[in-house]
Design a protein around this motif. Sequence first.
Motif, PDB file in Angstrom:
ATOM      1  N   ALA A   1       0.807  -1.228   0.000  1.00 39.95           N
ATOM      2  CA  ALA A   1       0.000   0.000   0.000  1.00 39.95           C
ATOM      3  C   ALA A   1       0.836   1.272   0.000  1.00 39.95           C
ATOM      4  O   ALA A   1       0.284   2.367  -0.091  1.00 39.95           O
ATOM      5  CB  ALA A   1      -0.960  -0.015   1.189  1.00 39.95           C
ATOM      6  N   SER A   2       2.169   1.151   0.084  1.00 42.01           N
ATOM      7  CA  SER A   2       3.022   2.345   0.007  1.00 42.01           C
ATOM      8  C   SER A   2       3.330   2.693  -1.450  1.00 42.01           C
ATOM      9  O   SER A   2       3.808   3.781  -1.742  1.00 42.01           O
ATOM     10  CB  SER A   2       4.342   2.084   0.747  1.00 42.01           C
ATOM     11  OG  SER A   2       4.956   0.925   0.222  1.00 42.01           O
ATOM     12  N   GLY A   3       3.086   1.781  -2.361  1.00 42.87           N
ATOM     13  CA  GLY A   3       3.408   2.010  -3.771  1.00 42.87           C
ATOM     14  C   GLY A   3       2.333   2.838  -4.460  1.00 42.87           C
ATOM     15  O   GLY A   3       1.278   3.118  -3.883  1.00 42.87           O
ATOM     16  N   THR A   4       2.590   3.212  -5.699  1.00 42.22           N
ATOM     17  CA  THR A   4       1.630   4.053  -6.431  1.00 42.22           C
ATOM     18  C   THR A   4       0.312   3.318  -6.662  1.00 42.22           C
ATOM     19  O   THR A   4      -0.763   3.838  -6.353  1.00 42.22           O
ATOM     20  CB  THR A   4       2.238   4.474  -7.794  1.00 42.22           C
ATOM     21  OG1 THR A   4       3.454   5.156  -7.528  1.00 42.22           O
ATOM     22  CG2 THR A   4       1.304   5.372  -8.564  1.00 42.22           C
TER      23      THR A   4
ATOM     24  N   SER B   1      -1.373   2.350  -3.154  1.00 45.56           N
ATOM     25  CA  SER B   1      -1.979   3.474  -2.413  1.00 45.56           C
ATOM     26  C   SER B   1      -3.231   3.979  -3.128  1.00 45.56           C
ATOM     27  O   SER B   1      -4.199   4.395  -2.496  1.00 45.56           O
ATOM     28  CB  SER B   1      -0.973   4.610  -2.217  1.00 45.56           C
ATOM     29  OG  SER B   1      -0.507   5.064  -3.451  1.00 45.56           O
TER      30      SER B   1
ATOM     31  N   HIS C   1       2.277  -2.603   4.160  1.00 41.52           N
ATOM     32  CA  HIS C   1       3.537  -2.558   3.408  1.00 41.52           C
ATOM     33  C   HIS C   1       4.683  -2.801   4.383  1.00 41.52           C
ATOM     34  O   HIS C   1       4.436  -3.173   5.547  1.00 41.52           O
ATOM     35  CB  HIS C   1       3.685  -1.230   2.662  1.00 41.52           C
ATOM     36  CG  HIS C   1       3.497  -0.013   3.505  1.00 41.52           C
ATOM     37  ND1 HIS C   1       4.518   0.565   4.215  1.00 41.52           N
ATOM     38  CD2 HIS C   1       2.388   0.732   3.780  1.00 41.52           C
ATOM     39  CE1 HIS C   1       4.054   1.627   4.863  1.00 41.52           C
ATOM     40  NE2 HIS C   1       2.756   1.746   4.627  1.00 41.52           N
ATOM     41  N   ARG C   2       5.930  -2.580   3.940  1.00 43.33           N
ATOM     42  CA  ARG C   2       7.011  -3.011   4.838  1.00 43.33           C
ATOM     43  C   ARG C   2       7.199  -2.122   6.058  1.00 43.33           C
ATOM     44  O   ARG C   2       7.846  -2.532   7.014  1.00 43.33           O
ATOM     45  CB  ARG C   2       8.334  -3.234   4.119  1.00 43.33           C
ATOM     46  CG  ARG C   2       8.752  -2.220   3.110  1.00 43.33           C
ATOM     47  CD  ARG C   2      10.020  -2.720   2.414  1.00 43.33           C
ATOM     48  NE  ARG C   2      10.223  -2.005   1.160  1.00 43.33           N
ATOM     49  CZ  ARG C   2      11.143  -2.331   0.285  1.00 43.33           C
ATOM     50  NH1 ARG C   2      11.929  -3.341   0.509  1.00 43.33           N
ATOM     51  NH2 ARG C   2      11.270  -1.646  -0.838  1.00 43.33           N
ATOM     52  N   ASN C   3       6.616  -0.909   6.064  1.00 39.37           N
ATOM     53  CA  ASN C   3       6.757  -0.040   7.239  1.00 39.37           C
ATOM     54  C   ASN C   3       5.433   0.213   7.952  1.00 39.37           C
ATOM     55  O   ASN C   3       5.326   1.158   8.728  1.00 39.37           O
ATOM     56  CB  ASN C   3       7.380   1.296   6.817  1.00 39.37           C
ATOM     57  CG  ASN C   3       8.774   1.087   6.255  1.00 39.37           C
ATOM     58  OD1 ASN C   3       9.611   0.450   6.892  1.00 39.37           O
ATOM     59  ND2 ASN C   3       9.021   1.576   5.047  1.00 39.37           N
ATOM     60  N   SER C   4       4.437  -0.606   7.677  1.00 36.27           N
ATOM     61  CA  SER C   4       3.115  -0.386   8.282  1.00 36.27           C
ATOM     62  C   SER C   4       2.903  -1.345   9.448  1.00 36.27           C
ATOM     63  O   SER C   4       3.748  -2.201   9.719  1.00 36.27           O
ATOM     64  CB  SER C   4       2.030  -0.660   7.230  1.00 36.27           C
ATOM     65  OG  SER C   4       2.022  -2.040   6.902  1.00 36.27           O
TER      66      SER C   4
ATOM     67  N   ALA D   1       3.437  -5.516   9.181  1.00 29.50           N
ATOM     68  CA  ALA D   1       4.448  -5.304   8.132  1.00 29.50           C
ATOM     69  C   ALA D   1       4.784  -6.568   7.333  1.00 29.50           C
ATOM     70  O   ALA D   1       4.869  -7.667   7.887  1.00 29.50           O
ATOM     71  CB  ALA D   1       5.720  -4.751   8.778  1.00 29.50           C
TER      72      ALA D   1
ATOM     73  N   ASP E   1       7.678  -7.727   4.451  1.00 27.83           N
ATOM     74  CA  ASP E   1       8.925  -7.325   3.790  1.00 27.83           C
ATOM     75  C   ASP E   1       9.533  -8.570   3.144  1.00 27.83           C
ATOM     76  O   ASP E   1       9.904  -9.522   3.837  1.00 27.83           O
ATOM     77  CB  ASP E   1       9.884  -6.733   4.841  1.00 27.83           C
ATOM     78  CG  ASP E   1      11.154  -6.168   4.213  1.00 27.83           C
ATOM     79  OD1 ASP E   1      11.475  -6.555   3.067  1.00 27.83           O
ATOM     80  OD2 ASP E   1      11.820  -5.357   4.881  1.00 27.83           O
TER      81      ASP E   1
END
Length: 231
Positions: A15-18, A21, A40-43, A46, A48
């Motif tokens: 969900a951090s990508g274009t 999101s 995503h990897r920082n949510s 997470a 990764d």
Amino acid sequence: MSLLPNPFNALIIGASGTIGSNFVKLLESNPSCSKVIGIHRNSAHAIDYHHPQTIEASANSLTELGPFQLIINTIGMLHSEEWMPEKKLGDLNSTQLAEMFNTNTIGPALTIKHFSKLLDPKHSVMATLSAKVGSIEDNRLGGWYSYRASKAALNMIIKTASIEFARTKPNIALIALHPGTVNSGLSQPFRGQQIGRDPLEAVTDMFNVLANVNKEDTGSFLTYSGEKLPW
Ligand SMILES: NC(=O)c1ccc[n+]([C@@H]2O[C@H](COP(=O)([O-])OP(=O)(O)OC[C@H]3O[C@@H](n4cnc5c(N)ncnc54)[C@H](OP(=O)(O)O)[C@@H]3O)[C@@H](O)[C@H]2O)c1
């Protein structure tokens, strides 16, 4: 008959990508979508692909928030700070090949393994973002060895899992989805800004395809316009 019920719960992976999101944004404004969670990897929860144990841990941590009737995995890579897609055989190297397969094939395969347990067995759709350049039959231009090969291998994983699911989970459809060229960080070095589509428009089209997926579509490689691509 469409597999996606009304209302439905959705989970967007990457969900951090274009594209990821924009899927979250689209579904937040869709009255049929009761809940949308983006990871995503920082949510929270997470995930990764450099740490494969996070895939199972993330899925387990979401159990109480499920079941989900729609899961879309948008994680993928085409280039990194260190390298660009290979133009010729001479450019092939094990580091790039391994990283591309890890992110575009192995991670998404383990994601189907662990996250499919969160799907509603009565009616649901799980789509993984693939790419038309992963079609072996459609390969006319060559180049982009590791991206093409990693997406082709991803397609085989999706097809194979769909055959297993047709026996064990017949009301779940697994789809390989091509978004078209979309203006994003991934397409940016390849004139993505000039030739890529608006991301919200692209996810709107892809959602409309997924909303109309039925049982018989499982194991298909579909474009954002609903066209079936050759493997
Ligand atoms: N854009 C296009 O024209 C196009 C065309 C065909 C296919 N696709 C496919 O569509 C999907 C989405 O692309 P996009 O354009 O939205 O790209 P993007 O904006 O670069 O997004 C990529 C996503 O993947 C995540 N990711 C990358 N490596 C990861 C890793 N090791 N572990 C966990 N997450 C990782 C990124 O997370 P971070 O934010 O943490 O880096 C980000 O959420 C990809 O699978 C791509 O292959 C795109």
